[in-house]
Write an enzyme that holds these catalytic residues in place. Structure first.
Site, PDB file in Angstrom:
ATOM      1  N   THR A  50       0.818  -1.206   0.000  1.00  6.83           N
ATOM      2  CA  THR A  50       0.000   0.000   0.000  1.00  6.83           C
ATOM      3  C   THR A  50       0.851   1.255   0.000  1.00  6.83           C
ATOM      4  OG1 THR A  50      -1.759  -1.191   1.141  1.00  6.83           O
ATOM      5  CG2 THR A  50      -1.854   1.194   1.247  1.00  6.83           C
ATOM      6  N   TYR A 138       6.299 -11.722   5.354  1.00  4.37           N
ATOM      7  CA  TYR A 138       5.182 -11.137   4.618  1.00  4.37           C
ATOM      8  C   TYR A 138       4.770 -12.156   3.566  1.00  4.37           C
ATOM      9  CZ  TYR A 138       2.753  -7.251   2.127  1.00  4.37           C
ATOM     10  OH  TYR A 138       1.855  -6.408   1.531  1.00  4.37           O
ATOM     11  N   LYS A 166       2.845 -11.250   8.570  1.00  2.94           N
ATOM     12  CA  LYS A 166       1.762 -10.472   7.969  1.00  2.94           C
ATOM     13  C   LYS A 166       1.233 -11.309   6.811  1.00  2.94           C
ATOM     14  CE  LYS A 166      -0.020  -6.900   5.274  1.00  2.94           C
ATOM     15  NZ  LYS A 166       0.124  -6.175   4.007  1.00  2.94           N
ATOM     16  N   VAL A 213      -3.686  -5.476   9.399  1.00  4.10           N
ATOM     17  CA  VAL A 213      -2.892  -4.528   8.603  1.00  4.10           C
ATOM     18  C   VAL A 213      -3.690  -4.202   7.335  1.00  4.10           C
ATOM     19  CG1 VAL A 213      -0.608  -4.062   7.639  1.00  4.10           C
ATOM     20  CG2 VAL A 213      -0.846  -5.728   9.480  1.00  4.10           C
TER      21      VAL A 213
END
Length: 311
Positions: A50, A138, A166, A213
């Protein structure tokens, strides 16, 4: 600051505001940080998807981390994405993040080259040994083209390599396996399991996730903090209603015409258009070569905001 283990709550992946000539807009970035901190978020994740990390130069990446750490001034933990193709490049970013004062780094599997699971494990072990910061894995298979299996994640967690995960895989079953294993597997201590989903936050928290998140939290951080608090209080009826409101708002990521732009241009353009319309950032520009939203598409973003009570 002392890094909390596990890290809990809402940890927005912070957008990177840009000027019209595509430099980092530092005043807008600090206003965005204030917008998030004032909403009660529990941490910040810069230089993720993002944040348009793949589009930024190394100098721009460094400026984002330095600006964020300095402005937060220890009030919240700051996670910095060190996403790159190979171990040496990730370590370069990790050293920059550490020098800037980041509290942890976020690392994907290597990409571009084809990697074996043994090489992925070696990558995380080498980064953890040399970075000097806690490492969050991630899981982002859409972008790096390999899935972090739950057994690998739990093995690395038990060995003290990973501080957390994440999960942006969209595989809630796999994520659940990690969450359960983090609770029951010998040797796993203080492991943080975070979902990157905007639309199943209540479900992820119900199965035991530590935090969330969501990119949409840039636009409506108050809503995600409220959702997290309702789930933490066990008020699942009101949590479901808040999640459904946020799901409706998340429709703004689809305003872009797929005949002329990709999903990234549409979603990131919509987030930035929303932040611009809300007066948080000065310019809604996205990084090249992403295609900007048209005036009509920006107008549609405004309608989503109005429907959600954000204008």
């Amino acid at each position: 600051m002392t890094f909390p283990a596990p890290l809990t709550g809402v940890v927005p992946p912070v957008c990177t505001p840009l000027t019209p000539d595509r430099e980092v807009d530092v005043p807008s970035l600090t206003r965005l940080i204030d917008h998030l901190v004032d909403a009660g978020v529990h941490g910040l994740f810069v230089l993720g998807s993002t944040s348009e990390v793949a589009y930024l130069t190394d100098a721009q990446r460094g400026l984002v981390v330095e600006t964020t750490v300095a402005h937060v001034a220890g009030r919240l933990p700051v996670l910095a994405g060190t996403i790159d193709m190979t171990t040496p490049r990730v370590l370069d970013h990790a050293h920059t993040a550490r020098a800037a004062g980041a509290d942890a780094i976020v690392v994907t599997a290597p990409f571009y080259t084809r990697t074996h699971p043994a090489e992925i494990a070696r990558h995380f072990r080498l980064v953890a040994a040399r970075a000097g910061l806690p490492v969050f894995a991630y899981d982002l298979p859409d972008s790096v083209h390999s899935k972090l299996g739950p057994e690998l994640v739990l093995e690395l967690a038990a060995d003290g390599v990973l501080a957390g995960l994440k999960d942006s895989s969209g595989d809630l079953g796999s994520f659940r396996t990690v969450v359960t294993g983090a609770r029951t597997r010998p040797g796993v201590r203080g492991f943080t399991a975070l979902t990157g989903s905007e639309v199943v936050v209540d479900a992820a928290l119900a199965l035991g996730a530590d935090g969330v998140v969501p990119g949409l939290a840039n636009v409506d951080p108050v809503g995600y903090v409220r959702l997290y608090e309702l789930c933490a209080a066990g008020d699942w009826r009101r949590a479901r209603a808040e999640q459904e409101r946020l799901c409706e708002l998340f429709g703004l990521v689809g305003v872009g015409d797929p005949a002329r732009m990709g999903g990234s241009s549409s979603a990131l353009g919509a987030f930035k258009a929303a932040l611009h319309l809300r007066g948080v950032i000065d310019c809604p520009a996205t990084a090249e070569p992403q295609v900007p939203l048209s005036p009509g598409e920006v107008e549609r973003v405004g309608k989503y905001l109005a429907s959600a009570g954000l204008l």
